[in-house]
Design an enzyme around this catalytic site. Structure first.
Site, PDB file in Angstrom:
ATOM      1  N   GLU A  69       3.309  -3.346 -13.123  1.00  0.00           N
ATOM      2  CA  GLU A  69       2.909  -4.498 -12.302  1.00  0.00           C
ATOM      3  C   GLU A  69       1.909  -5.389 -13.025  1.00  0.00           C
ATOM      4  O   GLU A  69       1.335  -6.301 -12.441  1.00  0.00           O
ATOM      5  CB  GLU A  69       2.383  -4.028 -10.941  1.00  0.00           C
ATOM      6  CG  GLU A  69       1.344  -2.920 -10.994  1.00  0.00           C
ATOM      7  CD  GLU A  69       0.948  -2.406  -9.605  1.00  0.00           C
ATOM      8  OE1 GLU A  69       1.244  -3.038  -8.595  1.00  0.00           O
ATOM      9  OE2 GLU A  69       0.292  -1.346  -9.557  1.00  0.00           O
ATOM     10  N   ARG A  87       2.038   7.385  -4.498  1.00  0.00           N
ATOM     11  CA  ARG A  87       1.258   6.572  -5.432  1.00  0.00           C
ATOM     12  C   ARG A  87      -0.190   7.012  -5.344  1.00  0.00           C
ATOM     13  O   ARG A  87      -0.748   7.097  -4.236  1.00  0.00           O
ATOM     14  CB  ARG A  87       1.380   5.091  -5.076  1.00  0.00           C
ATOM     15  CG  ARG A  87       0.478   4.255  -5.955  1.00  0.00           C
ATOM     16  CD  ARG A  87       0.680   2.800  -5.747  1.00  0.00           C
ATOM     17  NE  ARG A  87       0.048   2.321  -4.518  1.00  0.00           N
ATOM     18  CZ  ARG A  87       0.094   1.071  -4.131  1.00  0.00           C
ATOM     19  NH1 ARG A  87       0.754   0.176  -4.842  1.00  0.00           N
ATOM     20  NH2 ARG A  87      -0.491   0.690  -3.023  1.00  0.00           N
ATOM     21  N   CYS A  95       9.356  -1.712  -6.052  1.00  0.00           N
ATOM     22  CA  CYS A  95       8.775  -1.449  -4.729  1.00  0.00           C
ATOM     23  C   CYS A  95       7.941  -2.623  -4.200  1.00  0.00           C
ATOM     24  O   CYS A  95       7.290  -2.513  -3.175  1.00  0.00           O
ATOM     25  CB  CYS A  95       7.947  -0.171  -4.744  1.00  0.00           C
ATOM     26  SG  CYS A  95       6.616  -0.208  -5.947  1.00  0.00           S
ATOM     27  N   ASN A 146       4.751  -7.484  -6.362  1.00  0.00           N
ATOM     28  CA  ASN A 146       3.694  -8.222  -5.657  1.00  0.00           C
ATOM     29  C   ASN A 146       2.567  -8.564  -6.628  1.00  0.00           C
ATOM     30  O   ASN A 146       2.052  -9.688  -6.643  1.00  0.00           O
ATOM     31  CB  ASN A 146       3.114  -7.389  -4.510  1.00  0.00           C
ATOM     32  CG  ASN A 146       4.167  -6.987  -3.504  1.00  0.00           C
ATOM     33  OD1 ASN A 146       5.234  -7.557  -3.488  1.00  0.00           O
ATOM     34  ND2 ASN A 146       3.869  -5.990  -2.696  1.00  0.00           N
ATOM     35  N   ASP A 147       2.195  -7.573  -7.424  1.00  0.00           N
ATOM     36  CA  ASP A 147       1.142  -7.815  -8.404  1.00  0.00           C
ATOM     37  C   ASP A 147       1.691  -8.454  -9.680  1.00  0.00           C
ATOM     38  O   ASP A 147       1.047  -9.316 -10.264  1.00  0.00           O
ATOM     39  CB  ASP A 147       0.418  -6.507  -8.749  1.00  0.00           C
ATOM     40  CG  ASP A 147      -0.608  -6.164  -7.687  1.00  0.00           C
ATOM     41  OD1 ASP A 147      -1.367  -7.073  -7.305  1.00  0.00           O
ATOM     42  OD2 ASP A 147      -0.638  -5.024  -7.228  1.00  0.00           O
ATOM     43  N   HIS A 206      -1.466  -3.297  14.271  1.00  0.00           N
ATOM     44  CA  HIS A 206      -0.772  -2.431  15.224  1.00  0.00           C
ATOM     45  C   HIS A 206       0.199  -3.225  16.081  1.00  0.00           C
ATOM     46  O   HIS A 206       1.248  -2.736  16.468  1.00  0.00           O
ATOM     47  CB  HIS A 206      -1.797  -1.744  16.137  1.00  0.00           C
ATOM     48  CG  HIS A 206      -2.487  -0.630  15.455  1.00  0.00           C
ATOM     49  ND1 HIS A 206      -3.773  -0.718  15.007  1.00  0.00           N
ATOM     50  CD2 HIS A 206      -2.050   0.591  15.112  1.00  0.00           C
ATOM     51  CE1 HIS A 206      -4.107   0.413  14.425  1.00  0.00           C
ATOM     52  NE2 HIS A 206      -3.084   1.222  14.477  1.00  0.00           N
TER      53      HIS A 206
HETATM   54  C1  PEP Z   1       3.171  -4.302  -5.775  1.00  0.00           C
HETATM   55  O1  PEP Z   1       2.160  -4.704  -6.341  1.00  0.00           O
HETATM   56  O2  PEP Z   1       4.283  -4.851  -5.847  1.00  0.00           O
HETATM   57  C2  PEP Z   1       3.127  -3.107  -4.925  1.00  0.00           C
HETATM   58  C3  PEP Z   1       4.222  -2.596  -4.425  1.00  0.00           C
HETATM   59  O3  PEP Z   1       1.916  -2.556  -4.634  1.00  0.00           O
HETATM   60  P1  PEP Z   1       0.822  -3.213  -3.656  1.00  0.00           P
HETATM   61  O4  PEP Z   1       1.518  -4.264  -2.844  1.00  0.00           O
HETATM   62  O5  PEP Z   1       0.331  -2.086  -2.844  1.00  0.00           O
HETATM   63  O6  PEP Z   1      -0.181  -3.757  -4.606  1.00  0.00           O
HETATM   64 MG    MG Z   2       0.473  -3.471  -6.634  1.00  0.00          MG
END
Ligand code: PEP
Ligand code: MG
Length: 580
Positions: free
Chosen positions: A433, A334, A504, A456-457, A191
């Site tokens: 991903e 999602r 994303c 990210n993954d 927060h």
């Molecule tokens: C990702 O994996 O890039 C993603 C956007 O999802 P999260 O970060 O929620 O795993």
């Molecule tokens: Mg992900």
């Protein structure tokens, strides 16, 4: 001079004197009391609770006025802590039965509560330990008759340094006096970080030990854009940062003008810049920064930090609100991505050796069909209120998409039979991903309307680097040639199949990467709202032809360092602020 690296919580650069907020630690001594002092202790406790309640209500009113109702809700939670019957019972029992002073009885109960929450795996619940500490300190101050420590009465401009900051500390900061802050603890989604961004106060969190290193600080630089803090900078660094600060301010001012302009290259190629959100409250930031809808709504956040599953109606209300607010822009919902680092104690799942490789996201939903169907019901119900789309996370191959679509069809049939209205043309997408999905994207494309790349993954699985392990963070390279080659494979695969493809993961919000991602052919970029204008600026400063040329060159290079240098060379020419 010393440089510390933390988490960039709120962008901007500031420099100045330091104010240590957490210096005040109450010394609570255990004392035995006589039986005839019990009632006096208990009434002092009740008075302190009442006084604290007044204070919190007052802050709540201020916050609601300054930042809106959404930011004020946290103080409702503080009021609930204050009225918690377990807490009151335990403290009263301690005083009556153990004959100890009320300050100590209260301190002990609060410490136990704080430790319990602090050791929870669920990051949301863990974060609540800070709220408990915050409320506890207020009550103790009142019990001890101490004046309220405040950031509101500061006489000069300071940078606040603290072990951790509570939401109420953050909100009582006056922007004219508190020009920045730096903390040992914290994450981007706390927060405190959210409020720092809302107040536009540059901040770096998660510095681990800044409170120990800053005994003799004359000057501190907080570079909230890069997550850097510089203790006692030398003249040259100070000069450089002063210049950076000026350019950042001019740059931010300029960026605001971009809000309503399209994300279009100089030669007329248009892409979509959308936002990632976790809770409906974030929609206002999306609008402020010109986000064209939501590219990733991480719905599992509604399930975190509570003791039971949200009902279909509760989920429906959340989706409806976001869909309505952003219509006609799309909102990509999602489906639940639980597991990995997001656990729910009430689902009673077995502990796993490798949770990121375990029963996570779509795997969990396919293993718990009632859970999955409830979410799909909520999405279908909300689908007539705006432009919703569905997206499945952690898809490893076409089979999983087919299974998920089958379940979606079953829910649609159920709606048809019951005559409940829903959008029959709802688009469905897959997150790409997992490397196996990237390598079989042609067959997945046949089952969906779009892809969104979760870098990210994808990076963690392609490079075998745990995304939350700080010790191997240096190996987590978004620009690794293997990652680029997977991106190219996915984007080309999607386009050949005639579907659009977005991104994303955090990579999407890095202005430095924008030309490369554009050149690779992405149609949509989804990111934290605050970075949208910067990425837009880069996109509007080059031609698609240049971007394509750049990505062709990048794909031939053999290391992340070489690719980064290439990007810096190009972006440095159009937006030097990004590369310094
Ligand atoms: C990702 O994996 O890039 C993603 C956007 O999802 P999260 O970060 O929620 O795993
Ligand atoms: Mg992900």
């Amino acid at each position: 001079m010393q440089k510390l690296k933390g988490i960039p919580a709120s962008p901007g650069v500031v420099m100045g004197k330091v104010f240590f907020l957490d210096k005040e630690e109450f010394e609570i001594k255990k004392r035995r009391i006589r039986e005839d002092m019990v009632s006096k202790n208990i009434s002092r406790f009740q008075e302190a609770l009442a006084k604290t309640e007044e204070e919190i209500k007052e802050i709540r009113t201020q916050v609601a006025k300054r930042l809106g109702e959404e930011e004020a809700y946290i103080f409702d939670a503080h009021l609930l802590i204050l009225k918690d019957s377990y807490l009151i019972k335990k403290v009263t029992q301690g005083v009556k039965e153990k004959l100890i002073n009320v300050e100590y009885a209260f301190f002990q109960v609060m410490e136990t509560l704080r430790e319990t929450f602090g050791s929870m795996e669920d990051s949301y619940l863990k974060g609540r330990a800070a709220d408990i500490k915050d409320v506890g300190r207020r009550v103790l101050r009142n019990l001890l008759g101490k004046e309220r420590e405040t950031l509101a009465t500061l006489e000069e401009e300071v940078i606040v340094v603290a072990h951790d900051l509570s939401p109420s500390d953050t909100v009582s900061m006056h922007k004219e006096k508190v020009i920045g802050f730096a903390t040992d603890m914290g994450s981007k989604t706390s927060h405190t970080a959210i409020m720092a961004r809302a107040l536009e106060i540059p901040a770096v969190v998660g510095l681990k030990n800044i409170t120990q290193k800053t005994q003799a600080i004359d000057t501190l630089i907080v570079d909230g854009s890069h997550g850097l803090v510089i203790i006692n900078p030398d003249k040259e660094t100070l000069k450089r940062y002063k210049k950076d600060k000026e350019s950042f301010e001019i740059f931010e001012h300029e960026l605001v003008k971009l809000r309503d302009l399209p994300a279009q290259t100089l030669d007329g190629h248009r892409v979509i810049l959308a936002a990632n959100i976790e809770v409906p409250d974030e929609v206002k930031y999306v609008k402020e920064h010109g986000g064209e809808g939501i590219g990733l709504y991480r719905t599992e956040f509604l399930h975190l930090g509570r003791s039971d599953l949200p009902s279909v109606d509760e989920q429906f209300e959340a989706y409806k609100e976001v869909a309505r607010e952003l219509a006609p822009h799309p909102v990509i919902i999602r489906t639940l991505d639980l597991g990995g680092d997001k656990f729910l104690s009430y689902l009673n799942l077995a502990p796993e050796m490798n949770p990121f490789l375990g029963l996570r996201a779509i795997r969990l939903c396919l293993a718990d069909i009632p859970l999955f169907k409830d979410q799909l019901r909520a999405i279908l119900k909300a689908s007539t209120y705006g432009n919703l789309k569905i997206m499945y996370p952690m898809i490893s191959g076409a089979e999983e998409v087919k299974k998920a679509n089958q379940i979606l069809e079953e829910v649609e049939e159920e709606f048809k039979k019951k005559g409940i209205p829903f959008n029959k043309d709802l688009e469905v997408g897959a997150m790409i991903e997992i490397p196996s999905a990237a390598l079989t994207c042609e067959s997945i494309a046949k089952e969906v309307d779009f892809f969104s790349i979760g870098t990210n993954d994808l990076i963690q699985y392609a490079l075998a680097v745990d995304r939350v392990n700080e010790n191997i963070a240096y190996l987590y390279q978004p620009l690794h040639p293997a990652v680029l080659s997977l991106l190219k494979r996915i984007i080309d695969g999607a386009h050949k199949a005639g579907i659009w493809v977005g991104i994303c993961g955090e990579m999407a919000g890095e202005p430095l990467f924008a030309p490369l991602l554009l050149g690779l052919g992405l149609d949509e970029f989804s990111m934290s709202p605050i970075v949208i204008p910067e990425v837009k600026k880069v996109i509007r400063s080059l031609t698609l032809k240049e971007a394509k040329e750049l990505s062709r060159k990048a794909l031939k290079l053999s290391t992340a360092q070489e690719i980064e240098a290439l990007l810096k060379e190009m972006v440095g020419k159009i937006m030097p602020e990004v590369t310094t």
